[in-house]
Each structure stands twice: as structure tokens, then as C-alpha cells.
Design a protein around this motif. Structure first.
Motif, PDB file in Angstrom:
ATOM      1  N   UNK A  74       8.428 -13.001   4.523  1.00 15.82           N
ATOM      2  CA  UNK A  74       7.020 -13.213   4.877  1.00 15.82           C
ATOM      3  C   UNK A  74       6.611 -12.283   6.021  1.00 15.82           C
ATOM      4  N   UNK A  75       5.408 -11.745   5.935  1.00 16.30           N
ATOM      5  CA  UNK A  75       4.863 -10.992   7.067  1.00 16.30           C
ATOM      6  C   UNK A  75       4.148 -11.953   8.006  1.00 16.30           C
TER       7      UNK A  75
ATOM      8  N   UNK B  19       0.838  -8.760  11.302  1.00 15.55           N
ATOM      9  CA  UNK B  19       1.265  -7.660  10.421  1.00 15.55           C
ATOM     10  C   UNK B  19       0.302  -7.515   9.241  1.00 15.55           C
ATOM     11  N   UNK B  20      -0.105  -8.649   8.691  1.00 13.29           N
ATOM     12  CA  UNK B  20      -1.039  -8.604   7.561  1.00 13.29           C
ATOM     13  C   UNK B  20      -2.398  -8.055   7.992  1.00 13.29           C
ATOM     14  N   UNK B  21      -2.808  -8.430   9.211  1.00 12.95           N
ATOM     15  CA  UNK B  21      -4.109  -7.942   9.704  1.00 12.95           C
ATOM     16  C   UNK B  21      -4.084  -6.436   9.909  1.00 12.95           C
ATOM     17  N   UNK B  22      -2.939  -5.939  10.406  1.00 17.70           N
ATOM     18  CA  UNK B  22      -2.823  -4.491  10.624  1.00 17.70           C
ATOM     19  C   UNK B  22      -2.829  -3.756   9.286  1.00 17.70           C
TER      20      UNK B  22
ATOM     21  N   UNK C  62       1.453  -1.832  21.199  1.00 15.23           N
ATOM     22  CA  UNK C  62       2.497  -2.842  21.340  1.00 15.23           C
ATOM     23  C   UNK C  62       2.921  -3.472  20.019  1.00 15.23           C
ATOM     24  N   UNK C  63       2.792  -2.714  18.940  1.00 10.71           N
ATOM     25  CA  UNK C  63       3.111  -3.256  17.612  1.00 10.71           C
ATOM     26  C   UNK C  63       4.584  -3.037  17.262  1.00 10.71           C
ATOM     27  N   UNK C  64       5.074  -3.824  16.326  1.00 16.86           N
ATOM     28  CA  UNK C  64       6.456  -3.640  15.882  1.00 16.86           C
ATOM     29  C   UNK C  64       6.521  -2.588  14.764  1.00 16.86           C
ATOM     30  N   UNK C  65       7.758  -2.192  14.459  1.00 15.69           N
ATOM     31  CA  UNK C  65       7.937  -1.136  13.459  1.00 15.69           C
ATOM     32  C   UNK C  65       7.528  -1.600  12.061  1.00 15.69           C
ATOM     33  N   UNK C  66       7.656  -2.894  11.791  1.00 14.11           N
ATOM     34  CA  UNK C  66       7.248  -3.405  10.470  1.00 14.11           C
ATOM     35  C   UNK C  66       5.744  -3.180  10.279  1.00 14.11           C
ATOM     36  N   UNK C  67       4.950  -3.500  11.303  1.00 17.43           N
ATOM     37  CA  UNK C  67       3.498  -3.266  11.217  1.00 17.43           C
ATOM     38  C   UNK C  67       3.216  -1.786  10.987  1.00 17.43           C
ATOM     39  N   UNK C  68       3.993  -0.960  11.676  1.00 18.04           N
ATOM     40  CA  UNK C  68       3.820   0.489  11.584  1.00 18.04           C
ATOM     41  C   UNK C  68       4.075   0.965  10.144  1.00 18.04           C
ATOM     42  N   UNK C  69       5.127   0.454   9.538  1.00 21.21           N
ATOM     43  CA  UNK C  69       5.441   0.813   8.152  1.00 21.21           C
ATOM     44  C   UNK C  69       4.298   0.402   7.218  1.00 21.21           C
ATOM     45  N   UNK C  70       3.775  -0.798   7.440  1.00 21.79           N
ATOM     46  CA  UNK C  70       2.692  -1.289   6.579  1.00 21.79           C
ATOM     47  C   UNK C  70       1.442  -0.411   6.740  1.00 21.79           C
ATOM     48  N   UNK C  71       1.142  -0.047   7.986  1.00 21.96           N
ATOM     49  CA  UNK C  71      -0.041   0.782   8.231  1.00 21.96           C
ATOM     50  C   UNK C  71       0.139   2.175   7.636  1.00 21.96           C
TER      51      UNK C  71
ATOM     52  N   UNK D  37      11.175  -1.711   0.358  1.00 16.61           N
ATOM     53  CA  UNK D  37      12.119  -2.649   0.980  1.00 16.61           C
ATOM     54  C   UNK D  37      13.116  -1.943   1.894  1.00 16.61           C
ATOM     55  N   UNK D  38      13.570  -0.756   1.508  1.00 21.63           N
ATOM     56  CA  UNK D  38      14.471   0.011   2.379  1.00 21.63           C
ATOM     57  C   UNK D  38      13.783   0.352   3.699  1.00 21.63           C
ATOM     58  N   UNK D  39      12.534   0.760   3.576  1.00 19.02           N
ATOM     59  CA  UNK D  39      11.747   1.100   4.775  1.00 19.02           C
ATOM     60  C   UNK D  39      11.586  -0.104   5.685  1.00 19.02           C
ATOM     61  N   UNK D  40      11.213  -1.213   5.075  1.00 22.14           N
ATOM     62  CA  UNK D  40      10.986  -2.423   5.874  1.00 22.14           C
ATOM     63  C   UNK D  40      12.280  -2.889   6.516  1.00 22.14           C
ATOM     64  N   UNK D  41      13.389  -2.692   5.811  1.00 13.80           N
ATOM     65  CA  UNK D  41      14.662  -3.111   6.405  1.00 13.80           C
ATOM     66  C   UNK D  41      14.983  -2.243   7.627  1.00 13.80           C
ATOM     67  N   UNK D  42      14.778  -0.933   7.485  1.00 13.20           N
ATOM     68  CA  UNK D  42      15.030  -0.043   8.631  1.00 13.20           C
ATOM     69  C   UNK D  42      14.130  -0.446   9.806  1.00 13.20           C
TER      70      UNK D  42
END
Lengths: 380, 247
Positions: free
Chosen positions: A4-5, A9-12, A63-72, A297-302
Motif C-alpha cells: 500500500x502507498x 505518496x498517492x497525493x504526490x 522532504x519526500x521519500x524515495x518511493x514518492x520520488x519514483x511515483x512522481x 516493482x524493482x524500482x519501488x523496492x530499490x
């Protein structure tokens, strides 16, 4: 285990998607044709906080996390990966490097305006004869006591013309080979810096790429990042993080091509039925979707590993290599599904195919990623 | 001056609509929820007014009648730029019930903004009912809202032209497209701030529910497009007359 995001993260992701679908789409073809820099978009995305989204609040970042960055990055690159690379270089090479390894003074002076997106950064590592082999830096930085003098040429520099802040690798002790490399923060307006012509690229044409010449450029000693000889480690560590951004960009390019192929397959008819009803096409779509999902999924895992403070170098290399390679495959298949329409610019997929190619080359070629991956697995 | 923006939590406009319970209820499985687009435009205009009117606007509050599951949508409004939020803890059963709930909090505000309709049931009733509950003047179909020297000026589209009105405070504006150019995209800072802004939960008041859904049905599927040769006007007229029966 949780797929789950978070709400943020979903807003970004939605913010990036809205901007891309509302604004970037309007002039993406024109900017590609004219190789025109997206000044307006960079300014808008900076105001929204994308240019420094990974930087800590205390240095004026998002101040965002890398997961948000990947999604954006995925959402932006689905429509326009030129913006993807501009955001990625600023965030995950320049800002990340200064934030992680710079002094407080360097962060105050250079990181803050970069994180606010008021200034743009460029990362100068590649040279005419040192691309993948970053150890053989020919650019020199001679130690002159309270300053260094830099001489040499850097190649393929993203945002070279727009950037005000350069992060430059140069050799101080050639006899020590890569242990002699240093990295410096260099003001673009320094005396002795000149640019080569704008590179006429195959894809990502809206990002500006030049070679940069240094002739007796004086750089104060306090602008060196890290200890004497730290440069190569700095570059490798920074690229390790940068790969996550480029992997996400490749996922975006592939996902953008997949979305367009799905839509086209449902509309276009051949032999009395829509393409989607032809199994040859339906199976292509299926194969493309599985690849995109795997790469994502590989990206999100990294990204997740990075957010957890765990080692992510192997995961980011896997994500970058796989995402780049499937981006090439998926965009090529998308062009095939579109047939003749896919080969003309109006339908976007040929552009996505041209853009995909670069993700296999820059920030470490697919072959270099395989070296990174296999070495990690095969070491004693 | 305080502005209240009433927001509905509605299915994303691209949602595939399905019904359940013998076609008497909307099936919410897998639905993405968003701020009702008209309400989002109202909020955008409120923020623009606050940004351009100096100190004139003290704060912008968003209010929504809904269960806890509506909170992500409310926080999105906070991320976009509302200062605080109120959730009235009840299922929004019908327009009368919702208007009755909103009236309780709306009485503390000078400008109350409602979207002209919500894109779920498109009832277009809450705004009008709310102004009746409050006994405030209301203007419907507002496409422009400005504050000039402390005076409120609103424009609305009417047949063949535009009507410009001034109004006293407090008042209810029922807004439509045009009130703001496009909804604002939240910034990183806004997104991170959203959880830190107050979201007050208010108990619902007793109110009647005056409507009940008997059944829903989907509109008939669109018929296939028929192409008529450009030269063949006679065939076109014939089809429009005899088959489509529109002329």
C-alpha cells in the motif's frame, strides 16, 4: 510486507500526473521537434517542489521519500521524460550528493537554492574518453594551496546551459588513479568555463546537453566535497542513488507507451474487429504490461530500501538495467502495434522509443549495471 | 472575513459505474475518491482570493459530511491550501440531510461556497437548501467572484449575457465552471503540511432524510457510429428522421 502507498505518496503521484497531463502534454511534441528547453515547466515544477523533493525540509527541500520520488518520476516521464531527466539530475545527483557529503556551509550556500529550484544543478563526470570508465578522468584539479585550478573537458552534460551550479569531478593525483579524484562545487559563472554546442540528440531533446570546457578555472578549496581523494567514491555513491530516478524514468517511458498502445488497440479496427480482439496484439499488450509491472516493482523496492536506510546499490542497479531494457522493448512493441501511425511523430510512441534508448546508455549503461550486479553476486 | 468551502467526496470522474443490492445502491468497490470538481474549483477561487486580498480573508475552512473514509479527500483540500477542515461524521444520505448538517457549521462564516452540483448524484440541491437553513442570501451559477474594496461582486451566466451582482455578507455562492481557471495542484509543502493542519470531527445533528433511492439504471450503451458519405445528404436526412428520430 505491504504494497500500500501512503496518502501522501498517492497525493504526490496525482500531483505529478495532473501536471503532466494538463501542462506537459501541451507542448511536448513541439519542444521535441525544436529541441527547446522547458523553462516554464521547470519553473512551475520548482514552485510545486519537484526540483528538490528529496532534500530535507531544513535545506528547503520537499522532504519526500524515495518511493514518492519514483511515483512522481514515472508520471512525469510517461508524458515527457526530458523533464524527468532534468528533475532527476537536480534531485538525485546534485542535491543528493551535496546533502549527503557536503559541509554545512556548502549546503547553506548551494543546496538551498537548488532544493528550492531557483537554481539548477549539473553533474559533470563523463568526459570524451571517460564515460563508463569513470576512473580515467583526464580533467585535472591542481592543488594551489587555498584553491584548485581545473583544466579539461566534460561531455554529455545534462542542463549544462541552464545550470548555475556544477558538481565537477577532476583528477588531483593522477598517479593514484581513481583514488586521486576530487569533486568540486563550481559556480557556472567562474572565469574560464565555456560550453560546446548544444548536442542534437535522438531523444529527450527538450533537455539541454552540452560539453563543458574548463580553462584554468579557479575553485576555492572550501568547494571540494569530502576529504582529499574522495571524488570517485562520491561519484559512485551518488550514481547509485541516481539510478533509482533513471529507472523510474524508464518505467514511465514504458508505461506511457503501454497506456497509449492499450488505448489504440481498443479503437483501431483491422479485419473487422478492434486490434484488442486480435490475440497477436492482446498478447503483446500482456507481455508489455508484465514487464512494466516488474520494472516498477524493482524500482519501488530499490526506493524502499533507500528509505529504510538499507543498502540499495544492488537493487538500484537491477532496477536501472531492467527498466531501461524493457523500456526499449515495450516502446518498440508499441510502435509495432500502432503500425504506420506509430512511425509518425503525432502519436508519441516513436518519441518514447527514442527516449527509451537513452535510459540504456546514461547514468551507467545496461552493461555497466550488469557488471555491478554480477560483481555483487559473484564476489568471494 | 472567513470562507467556508463545502466539499463532497465523490467517485473519480472516470469511474466505471456499477450498482448492487438489486440496483438500489452504487457499488463502491475499487472506486477512487476525489474532491467534487466544482467544489475543488470553489476552493481554488477561495485560495486565490486569500492570496490577493491582503489581510481581508482570515481563513479558509473546508467542510464535508462523510465517514472517516472521506478523510483522504479532505486532506487533499488541506494540501491544496485550506487552513483547516471539519468533517461532520455521518453518511451523506440526501441533500436535505447534508444541508441541515452544513448549516450548523456554516453560520460562523461570511462566505459559504458550494459547487453547483456534485458529480455523483448531480442533485444540485445542497447549496440552495443550505442558504434557506441559514437564511442567508444566495447566488447560484456564479462564474466569477471578486472582492473589491470590501464589497463582494459576483457574475453569473444568464441567457444571452452575464449578470453582475453585489451582495452583502454573509452569503452563499453556488459556483459553476469558470469560477477558477483550473483546480490547483498541491505542492510538496502543501502535501506535507496537510496532516499538521486541524481536521475537526463534529457529531451529526438530527435531521430528516427526505429521499430514498428506488433504483438506478445505466443509460443505454452508445450505438455504433454510422458514417454517411459527404455527398449523400438525402441519406443523412433520412437516417436522422427515420432512425434517430431527431428531426
Amino acid at each position: 510486507m505491504n504494497f500500500e502507498f501512503t496518502e501522501e505518496q498517492l497525493m504526490i503521484r496525482k500531483a505529478a500526473k495532473d501536471y503532466a497531463e494538463r501542462e506537459l502534454i501541451q507542448d511536448v511534441l513541439e519542444r521535441d521537434a525544436k529541441a527547446e528547453y522547458p523553462t516554464r515547466h521547470v519553473k512551475n515544477l520548482a514552485e510545486l517542489g519537484f526540483m528538490g523533493m528529496l532534500v530535507d525540509h531544513k535545506y528547503d527541500g520537499g522532504g519526500m521519500d524515495a518511493v514518492s520520488y519514483v511515483l512522481a518520476m514515472e508520471e512525469i516521464s510517461k508524458i515527457d521524460s526530458s523533464l524527468g531527466v532534468i528533475i532527476s539530475v537536480n534531485n538525485s545527483l546534485v542535491c543528493y550528493g551535496i546533502e549527503k557529503y557536503g559541509t554545512e556551509e556548502q549546503k547553506e550556500k548551494y543546496l538551498k537554492p537548488l532544493a528550492r529550484g531557483e537554481k539548477i544543478g549539473a553533474f559533470l563526470l563523463s568526459e570524451p574518453e571517460a564515460g563508463s570508465d569513470a576512473t580515467s578522468q583526464k580533467t585535472t584539479a591542481k592543488d594551489k594551496g587555498d584553491h584548485y585550478i581545473i583544466n579539461g573537458v566534460k561531455n554529455w552534460i545534462t542542463s549544462a546551459n541552464t545550470a548555475s551550479t556544477y558538481v565537477v569531478a577532476a583528477q588531483t593525483y593522477p598517479e593514484k588513479r581513481h583514488h586521486g579524484i576530487n569533486v568540486f562545487i563550481v559556480d557556472r559563472n567562474s572565469q574560464g568555463i565555456s560550453l560546446g554546442p548544444h548536442e542534437d540528440k535522438m531523444g529527450m531533446r527538450s533537455s539541454d546537453t552540452h560539453s563543458v570546457m574548463f580553462t584554468d578555472v579557479k575553485v576555492p578549496k572550501e568547494n571540494r566535497i569530502g576529504d582529499d581523494g574522495f571524488g570517485f567514491t562520491f561519484a559512485m555513491k551518488t550514481l547509485e542513488a541516481g539510478r533509482i530516478g533513471i529507472a523510474a524514468q524508464a518505467v514511465g517511458i514504458a508505461a506511457g507507451a503501454l497506456d497509449r498502445a492499450i488505448q489504440y488497440s481498443k479503437e483501431r479496427k483491422a479485419f473487422g474487429k478492434v486490434l484488442a480482439k486480435h490475440q497477436a496484439i492482446a498478447f503483446k499488450i500482456s507481455d508489455m504490461a508484465v514487464k512494466v509491472e516488474n520494472a516498477r516493482n524493482l524500482c519501488l523496492k530499490a526506493a524502499w530500501l533507500k528509505d529504510q536506510g538499507k543498502p540499495f546499490g544492488l537493487a538500484s542497479a537491477m532496477a536501472k538495467q531492467y527498466a531501461a531494457d524493457i523500456a526499449m522493448e515495450v516502446t518498440t512493441e508499441a510502435v509495432q502495434i500502432f503500425g504506420g501511425y506509430g512511425y509518425v511523430k503525432e502519436y508519441h510512441v516513436e518519441r518514447l522509443m527514442r527516449e527509451a534508448k537513452l535510459t540504456q546508455i546514461y547514468e551507467g549503461t545496461s552493461e555497466i549495471q550488469k557488471i555491478v550486479i554480477s560483481r555483487a553476486l559473484l564476489k568471494d | 472575513m472567513k470562507i467556508l468551502v463545502c466539499i463532497s467526496n465523490v467517485p473519480d470522474t472516470t469511474t466505471k459505474i456499477r450498482f448492487k443490492d438489486d440496483n438500489t445502491a452504487f457499488d463502491t468497490t475499487g472506486v477512487q475518491w476525489i474532491i467534487n470538481p466544482w467544489d475543488e474549483l470553489a476552493l481554488t477561487r477561495a485560495i486565490e482570493l486569500k492570496e490577493t486580498s491582503g489581510e481581508a480573508i482570515e481563513k479558509i475552512t473546508v467542510v464535508s459530511v462523510g465517514p472517516k473514509t472521506a478523510e483522504p479527500t479532505i486532506r487533499k483540500a488541506l494540501a491544496i491550501g485550506a487552513d483547516d477542515a471539519i468533517r461532520i461524521d455521518a453518511e451523506p444520505k440526501d441533500a436535505y440531510f447534508v444541508a441541515a448538517q452544513l448549516a450548523v457549521v456554516a453560520k460562523d462564516y461570511d462566505i459559504v461556497l458550494n459547487g453547483i452540483e456534485a458529480c455523483d448524484y448531480n442533485g444540485s440541491a445542497v447549496g440552495g437548501m443550505l442558504s434557506e437553513f441559514l437564511e442567508y442570501p444566495s447566488v447560484s451559477a456564479v462564474s466569477k467572484l471578486e472582492i473589491e474594496n470590501g464589497e463582494i461582486k459576483v457574475s453569473r451566466e444568464i441567457d444571452g449575457g452575464t449578470e453582475v451582482l453585489t451582495t452583502q455578507l454573509p452569503f452563499v455562492a453556488i459556483v459553476q465552471k469558470g469560477i477558477a481557471k483550473e483546480p490547483r495542484i498541491p505542492s510538496m509543502r502543501g502535501i506535507m503540511m496537510a496532516r499538521k493542519k486541524p481536521l475537526n470531527i463534529v457529531e451529526a445533528v438530527e435531521a430528516e432524510v427526505l429521499t430514498e433511492f428506488e433504483s438506478f439504471e445505466l443509460p443505454p450503451a452508445k450505438a455504433a457510429c454510422k458514417m454517411v458519405d459527404a455527398e449523400n445528404v438525402k441519406e443523412l436526412v433520412d437516417l436522422l428522421h427515420n432512425e434517430a428520430k431527431v428531426i
